[in-house]
Design a protein around this motif. Sequence first.
Motif, PDB file in Angstrom:
ATOM      1  N   GLU A 349       0.850  -1.183   0.241  1.00  0.00           N
ATOM      2  CA  GLU A 349      -0.024   0.024  -0.083  1.00  0.00           C
ATOM      3  C   GLU A 349       0.989   1.145  -0.009  1.00  0.00           C
ATOM      4  N   ASP A 486       3.065   3.573   6.992  1.00  0.00           N
ATOM      5  CA  ASP A 486       2.056   2.414   6.560  1.00  0.00           C
ATOM      6  C   ASP A 486       0.582   2.832   6.589  1.00  0.00           C
ATOM      7  N   VAL A 487      -0.428   2.077   6.132  1.00  0.00           N
ATOM      8  CA  VAL A 487      -1.683   2.277   6.586  1.00  0.00           C
ATOM      9  C   VAL A 487      -1.984   2.062   8.137  1.00  0.00           C
ATOM     10  N   GLU A 551      -7.005  -0.860   2.222  1.00  0.00           N
ATOM     11  CA  GLU A 551      -5.885  -1.330   1.702  1.00  0.00           C
ATOM     12  C   GLU A 551      -6.162  -1.688   0.221  1.00  0.00           C
ATOM     13  N   MET A 554      -5.761   1.116  -2.224  1.00  0.00           N
ATOM     14  CA  MET A 554      -4.239   1.761  -2.275  1.00  0.00           C
ATOM     15  C   MET A 554      -3.295   0.588  -2.645  1.00  0.00           C
ATOM     16  N   GLY A 555      -3.970  -0.739  -3.167  1.00  0.00           N
ATOM     17  CA  GLY A 555      -2.930  -1.747  -3.443  1.00  0.00           C
ATOM     18  C   GLY A 555      -2.226  -1.418  -4.760  1.00  0.00           C
ATOM     19  N   SER A 556      -1.092  -2.321  -4.753  1.00  0.00           N
ATOM     20  CA  SER A 556      -0.161  -2.306  -5.774  1.00  0.00           C
ATOM     21  C   SER A 556      -0.420  -3.464  -6.578  1.00  0.00           C
TER      22      SER A 556
END
Length: 664
Positions: A349, A486-487, A551, A554-556
């Motif tokens: 994220e 981080d989140v 999450e 915002m994921g990759s």
Amino acid sequence: MTNHQFLRKVLRYQKTYGAKATIKRSINEIFNRMRRSIGHSHPYHTLFDRDALLVRIEHPNIRLVIFDIFDTLITRPLLDPENTKHWIARRINCDRYSEQRHTAEMSLREAGSADVSLAHICTEYVRLFGTAEGDAQQLQFIEESIELALAQPLPGMIEVLKMAQQAGKKVVLASDMFLSSDVIKKLLQKCNILEYDALYLSSEVGVRKSTGELFRHIAENEKILPEQAIMIGDHPVSDQQIPQQLGFQIAVLESPLALSAYFPRLSTWIEKVKSAGPTADELVLGNIVRTFFQVQPRQFLLDRASLTQCGRYGIGYAIVGPLLAAFSEWLIDQAHADNIDRLYFLAREGQLMKDIHEVLTSGYNIPQSNYLVLSRRAISVAMIRSHEDILAIARTDYQANSLSEFLLRRFGLTLDHATLTALEKRGIWSRKRLVEIHAGQIDDALLAVLETLSDAIHRRAAMEREPMLSYLQQIKLTEGVAALVDVGYAGTIQGRLCDLLERKIQGYYMVTRAAAAEVRTRHGVRIAGCFGEDLATPDQSPLLRYNVPLEMFMGSDDPQISHYRYQDNHAVVGVYNPLSEAEKASIPLRSELRAGALSFARDYRSMKDSGLGKLRIDPHLAVDIFRDFWEGTSEFERAQIMSIATDDYYCGMGIVHFATFLPH
């Protein structure tokens, strides 16, 4: 989510947080399910037809195309056109400026001026109210600079202008405007409108569109008949009714702000923010309105039941972008206060978090941004030095799944047939039994398995530890004052990094749970939450309550890191979980979300750099819009995101989709 899943979720929640919190959450869940159930698609068909207009422009009888300027080609991202004066009042610190300026302008018009310029208005302002806010030239300069700062392009209609030119038509711009042609040209240049045949301004010609005289002047000056010209503009009187009465052809266009009034979920937010005065929040909503409701280069469904428009791009722009921009603004302050040398944005994220942070901070004197490719699985196994470390890893919640899957995802162990058979013969574990962990409770059978396999787990940890340390040294996490970004939630990875490296690593998160306090105390580090800190229950923040969807937004596209290893040449390389077919299929969908979020960040950075003063998004606004979107997702919005997938092997869920967290 089925009714059975919903009931199971409620029972698990009660076991963790108690009856009172569960009743409150259950009522909210039922309300949200009802709210979503009525969110059926409700299309809105705009009056403007881009393709039909292009056909009309290309007709051989049309010789001239007249474009209005404001809210047609360029716009101010405000929630009321008159709010420009409030931004000027903010700059000169005069609450009554808007009212007094109006008085000065009306004084000139009542004196019989055909039309007035900004220079005339500022001179009259000083005559009536003195020079407390500056002399006439100073006021004129400030107002012109604010207009320039606020100007934003409407690319869809700019594209129509270019297509009219490509069709060989003469293109002129016309506006009832007090600004001079020099200033208007600067606004147009900023918005990349560089080519047009003539510019007609009421302040310089002396007559207005609103009386019809400016249209007569244009027809005479351009030597055309009214029916040989088409007028394109958003004002229902000045740009549509009056030129049509004079015989000009017209295109019925609605401004983005006027269109937004037909969309109740968004207009509710507009009304809330509009009354707060000139703030960054107005620019946030104003740019959302501009993005959603300008003429689009391709057709989008406008859905009245939705909070967002423009598909996944719009969700990224309006929901993800403001949230991460507000977080970045908070992060800058925290990092400066703590004298941080390097920020490490945690995969996966953190990739989008880092990208948006860099858009907003490029060129500033801030700590260096780094991307830390790490996962709970990777760091947890590498730091195992005792049996208690093994149990700490095992205690994290785990959905019902096989023992072999649990051991692989948590400890990197492959449970072969012989080992499983031996566990069965000793009466430790049944082949059909599933592992399930909730609220940190490990049953006796799993405790026995972990005790039996303890040596194998320690060997695995020893194998992974040195490559992990080498990687962390390569990215300089062992140097200077470093902070993890981080989140959030409990600071688990931060704590394990502190254990492994035997040094303090600070932590900045979107939101943290109460469990983070233990890591903070044990290591003497900062664990700070932007939108919520040390929260006891998920219902204290929608970011915690809806943490998995957050999450996923915002994921990759990158696969999850499993661990690090040495190659034959002693170079350190990562070993990754392969992407599933569902994750691969999600890549183009997620890229649209990401494109929208980054576009918002670029637009907001442009506003911050434009001389409007210090801007800061209200974190509560960003969170509340996220909550409103998720709890009230319409049928159309659900369709945009339901099939996006990611993996959650660590918690036993395998591949999860947005659909997992939405009711049918």
